[in-house]
Scaffold this motif. Structure first.
Motif, PDB file in Angstrom:
ATOM      1  N   ILE A 125       0.839  -1.199   0.000  1.00 53.91           N
ATOM      2  CA  ILE A 125       0.000   0.000   0.000  1.00 53.91           C
ATOM      3  C   ILE A 125       0.878   1.254   0.000  1.00 53.91           C
ATOM      4  N   GLU A 126       2.158   1.097   0.365  1.00 60.63           N
ATOM      5  CA  GLU A 126       3.108   2.211   0.393  1.00 60.63           C
ATOM      6  C   GLU A 126       4.044   2.180  -0.799  1.00 60.63           C
ATOM      7  N   ALA A 127       4.508   1.002  -1.162  1.00 65.31           N
ATOM      8  CA  ALA A 127       5.476   0.852  -2.248  1.00 65.31           C
ATOM      9  C   ALA A 127       5.154  -0.416  -3.034  1.00 65.31           C
ATOM     10  N   VAL A 128       5.432  -0.371  -4.326  1.00 64.71           N
ATOM     11  CA  VAL A 128       5.110  -1.504  -5.193  1.00 64.71           C
ATOM     12  C   VAL A 128       6.343  -1.963  -5.972  1.00 64.71           C
ATOM     13  N   GLY A 129       6.301  -3.209  -6.401  1.00 63.74           N
ATOM     14  CA  GLY A 129       7.365  -3.753  -7.228  1.00 63.74           C
ATOM     15  C   GLY A 129       8.641  -4.051  -6.476  1.00 63.74           C
ATOM     16  N   ALA A 130       8.525  -4.426  -5.210  1.00 65.82           N
ATOM     17  CA  ALA A 130       9.714  -4.672  -4.390  1.00 65.82           C
ATOM     18  C   ALA A 130      10.533  -5.839  -4.934  1.00 65.82           C
ATOM     19  N   TYR A 131      11.848  -5.675  -4.906  1.00 63.78           N
ATOM     20  CA  TYR A 131      12.755  -6.745  -5.296  1.00 63.78           C
ATOM     21  C   TYR A 131      14.093  -6.564  -4.598  1.00 63.78           C
ATOM     22  N   VAL A 132      14.895  -7.604  -4.617  1.00 66.49           N
ATOM     23  CA  VAL A 132      16.215  -7.602  -3.991  1.00 66.49           C
ATOM     24  C   VAL A 132      17.231  -7.061  -4.995  1.00 66.49           C
ATOM     25  N   ALA A 133      18.007  -6.074  -4.562  1.00 69.03           N
ATOM     26  CA  ALA A 133      18.991  -5.444  -5.437  1.00 69.03           C
ATOM     27  C   ALA A 133      20.378  -5.505  -4.811  1.00 69.03           C
ATOM     28  N   PRO A 134      21.404  -5.716  -5.623  1.00 72.65           N
ATOM     29  CA  PRO A 134      22.761  -5.735  -5.085  1.00 72.65           C
ATOM     30  C   PRO A 134      23.205  -4.329  -4.683  1.00 72.65           C
ATOM     31  N   VAL A 135      23.972  -4.252  -3.619  1.00 74.20           N
ATOM     32  CA  VAL A 135      24.550  -2.988  -3.179  1.00 74.20           C
ATOM     33  C   VAL A 135      26.018  -3.210  -2.848  1.00 74.20           C
ATOM     34  N   LEU A 136      26.735  -2.118  -2.742  1.00 76.61           N
ATOM     35  CA  LEU A 136      28.135  -2.154  -2.333  1.00 76.61           C
ATOM     36  C   LEU A 136      28.264  -1.380  -1.037  1.00 76.61           C
ATOM     37  N   LEU A 137      29.140  -1.836  -0.174  1.00 85.29           N
ATOM     38  CA  LEU A 137      29.417  -1.124   1.069  1.00 85.29           C
ATOM     39  C   LEU A 137      30.790  -0.480   0.928  1.00 85.29           C
ATOM     40  N   ASP A 138      30.843   0.838   1.125  1.00 88.35           N
ATOM     41  CA  ASP A 138      32.096   1.570   0.952  1.00 88.35           C
ATOM     42  C   ASP A 138      32.260   2.567   2.089  1.00 88.35           C
ATOM     43  N   ASP A 139      33.116   2.211   3.045  1.00 83.69           N
ATOM     44  CA  ASP A 139      33.455   3.111   4.148  1.00 83.69           C
ATOM     45  C   ASP A 139      32.207   3.648   4.861  1.00 83.69           C
ATOM     46  N   GLY A 140      31.294   2.746   5.175  1.00 85.46           N
ATOM     47  CA  GLY A 140      30.090   3.136   5.899  1.00 85.46           C
ATOM     48  C   GLY A 140      28.962   3.656   5.031  1.00 85.46           C
ATOM     49  N   HIS A 141      29.163   3.721   3.734  1.00 86.72           N
ATOM     50  CA  HIS A 141      28.121   4.173   2.815  1.00 86.72           C
ATOM     51  C   HIS A 141      27.614   2.999   1.998  1.00 86.72           C
ATOM     52  N   VAL A 142      26.343   3.065   1.656  1.00 89.82           N
ATOM     53  CA  VAL A 142      25.731   2.042   0.805  1.00 89.82           C
ATOM     54  C   VAL A 142      25.624   2.639  -0.597  1.00 89.82           C
ATOM     55  N   LEU A 143      26.150   1.908  -1.574  1.00 86.90           N
ATOM     56  CA  LEU A 143      26.140   2.357  -2.961  1.00 86.90           C
ATOM     57  C   LEU A 143      25.412   1.349  -3.842  1.00 86.90           C
ATOM     58  N   PRO A 144      24.840   1.792  -4.958  1.00 86.64           N
ATOM     59  CA  PRO A 144      24.200   0.852  -5.881  1.00 86.64           C
ATOM     60  C   PRO A 144      25.196  -0.190  -6.359  1.00 86.64           C
ATOM     61  N   GLY A 145      24.736  -1.415  -6.497  1.00 86.08           N
ATOM     62  CA  GLY A 145      25.625  -2.506  -6.857  1.00 86.08           C
ATOM     63  C   GLY A 145      25.659  -2.881  -8.320  1.00 86.08           C
ATOM     64  N   ASN A 146      24.820  -2.251  -9.141  1.00 88.59           N
ATOM     65  CA  ASN A 146      24.859  -2.531 -10.577  1.00 88.59           C
ATOM     66  C   ASN A 146      24.340  -1.318 -11.341  1.00 88.59           C
ATOM     67  N   LEU A 147      24.424  -1.371 -12.651  1.00 87.42           N
ATOM     68  CA  LEU A 147      24.037  -0.232 -13.485  1.00 87.42           C
ATOM     69  C   LEU A 147      22.577   0.150 -13.298  1.00 87.42           C
ATOM     70  N   ARG A 148      21.712  -0.825 -13.264  1.00 87.16           N
ATOM     71  CA  ARG A 148      20.280  -0.518 -13.101  1.00 87.16           C
ATOM     72  C   ARG A 148      20.040   0.291 -11.836  1.00 87.16           C
ATOM     73  N   GLU A 149      20.640  -0.130 -10.736  1.00 87.14           N
ATOM     74  CA  GLU A 149      20.421   0.588  -9.466  1.00 87.14           C
ATOM     75  C   GLU A 149      21.111   1.948  -9.463  1.00 87.14           C
TER      76      GLU A 149
END
Length: 101
Positions: A64-88
């Motif tokens: 009811i709040e968000a739609v199309g949920a899926y698992v996406a790769p991320v990168l962890l860099d010095d305490g920051h979360v970054l997108p893990g692929n081009l799509r993200e």
């Protein structure tokens, strides 16, 4: 074809659950407190398939709040979360071209 929740989820490194906010389509990330945030750094990051499946299942119940949920790769860099692929990277940064005004 099997439903997404019935497919085997493979996790190779850190992942987060993302979706689009229902009210305006903005990219959102599932947070540790089971909410949604537009900031990737607020995302709940997990590293195993069972954790990712649980996070995704909880997110899909919140359609009811968000739609199309899926698992996406991320990168962890010095305490920051970054997108893990081009799509993200595109979803986080926005379109790769200037939109007409």
């Amino acid at each position: 074809m099997a439903a997404p929740q019935q497919q085997k989820l493979k996790v190779h490194g850190p992942v987060a659950v993302t979706a689009n906010r229902l009210t305006d389509g903005v990219v959102v990330w599932r947070t540790p407190d089971h909410g949604w945030s537009v900031d990737l750094n607020d995302a709940a990051v997990v590293t195993t398939a069972p954790e990712a499946i649980a996070l995704l299942a909880a997110a899909q119940q919140s359609d009811i709040e968000a739609v199309g949920a899926y698992v996406a790769p991320v990168l962890l860099d010095d305490g920051h979360v970054l997108p893990g692929n081009l799509r993200e990277r595109i979803r986080v940064a926005g379109p790769t071209f200037e939109l007409p005004r």
